[in-house]
Enzyme design. Sequence first.
Site, short mmCIF file in Angstrom:
data_model
loop_
_atom_site.label_atom_id
_atom_site.label_comp_id
_atom_site.label_asym_id
_atom_site.label_seq_id
_atom_site.Cartn_x
_atom_site.Cartn_y
_atom_site.Cartn_z
CE LYS A 61 -1.52 0.71 -15.23
NZ LYS A 61 -1.24 -0.51 -14.45
CD GLU A 98 2.60 2.95 -8.53
OE1 GLU A 98 1.66 3.27 -8.01
OE2 GLU A 98 2.47 2.21 -9.75
P1 PGA Z 1 2.44 -1.57 -12.81
O1 PGA Z 1 1.37 -1.24 -11.67
O2 PGA Z 1 2.62 -0.33 -13.40
O3 PGA Z 1 3.63 -2.18 -12.00
O4 PGA Z 1 1.79 -2.31 -13.61
C1 PGA Z 1 0.55 -0.20 -11.73
C2 PGA Z 1 -1.13 -0.47 -11.53
O5 PGA Z 1 -1.14 -1.73 -10.77
O6 PGA Z 1 -1.88 0.49 -11.49
ZN ZN Z 2 -3.35 -1.10 -10.79
#
Ligand code: PGA
Ligand code: ZN
Length: 404
Positions: free
Chosen positions: A328, A199
Amino acid sequence: MSRLAGVDLAPIFDSRGRPTLEATVVLSSGATGTAGAPSGASTGRHEARAFPADGVPGAIRVFRERLRPRLLGADAELAAVDGTLREVDPSPDLSAIGGNTATAISVATALALADEGHRPLWRLLARPGVDGTAFPAIVGNCLNGGRHAIGGPDIQEFLAVARGPRPERSVAAALRVHELVGEALRRRAPNAALGRGDEGGWVAAVGNVEAFGLLRDACDRARDELGDDVRPGVDLAASEFYRDGRYRYREQTVDSDGQVRFVAEMVDRFGLVYVEDPLDQEAFAPFAELTRAVGAKATVVGDDIYVTDAGRLRRGIDERSSNAILVKVNQAGTLTSTLATVDLARAHGVATVASHRSGDLPEGWLAHVALACGAWGLKCGLLGGERVAKLNELLRLGRAAFAP
Ligand code: PGA
Ligand code: ZN
């Protein structure tokens, strides 16, 4: 009302170089929308499966055989399109069509409708009472660990949380913290290799508690320099190191009570204002204990525990597990189900944080989702084209909102 004149689904690659999907929707009016779906690495047990059993090729096959015939000619309306996706795959984890198929088609449809109406996406999605002038805090990843880094701390994300009315200032403040953390890591071990994780945060061989110290010092300095409110935060992604009733760090192994005490101590000692997934994804009651202890000082955010699912959030509200939820879209599948979860959160005073995935795409629509939800935060990383695309889109929205 116009209709869906064309819909396509195609393979593309995410920021980790892994295959994912992009949808294009064409309306009978000629308006179009294209969107891709990101993918996680530390996925929650209860989130939508990104792809059917045989991955991207299987997703495209299911799309051609079962989805496209139903979608072509359908009313160009987001709820109708999302409803069709759910009708074709009523399974709770969307394992027949895949959550990423649903996300790509849902967002592409919304973008086409926004295009048709000559309005920005956020306006199409805006929740009641949202006027597009309240901008989210920037929750930006400065130091990576866990599954998003090799050789870093056990804790997944050390975050800069920059709050203020003007997005351009918040973004700049969070970026300054990222830069200062890098400088501190270079000073600390001048000859050691220094990398960046999935990230865009730094990756270095530092311990968890030491990392909190570096982050706190960088935030203090950035606050002094810039005068903006930027403070430390964390995503522990604790399910990733929870096994057989214990949280297993390199330095220590603790039970649930010990974990609540450890996180509360970190909040106090380092002034953390944001704490995501401090406990395992099934630990509703321990989450509530921690929220009782630190919820007045910190935004306690559930990610893997809720997976953007209204039913799981309902339980979290009943048990007072947290005061915030991570949002998400591809955990839920469609925008419609995502926004239903957001509405439930808003009705109960639970703050929302719109979030990227660790494998993401250079697209900016997440900034619109954050604004439309009246989100407390936008969590989208700080470096890398796929992260910067979202930050820059938020800046564009800021310029539109505050145009003289
Ligand atoms: P992931 O992690 O997109 O790999 O699930 C992001 C998070 O845990 O916030
Ligand atoms: Zn998370």
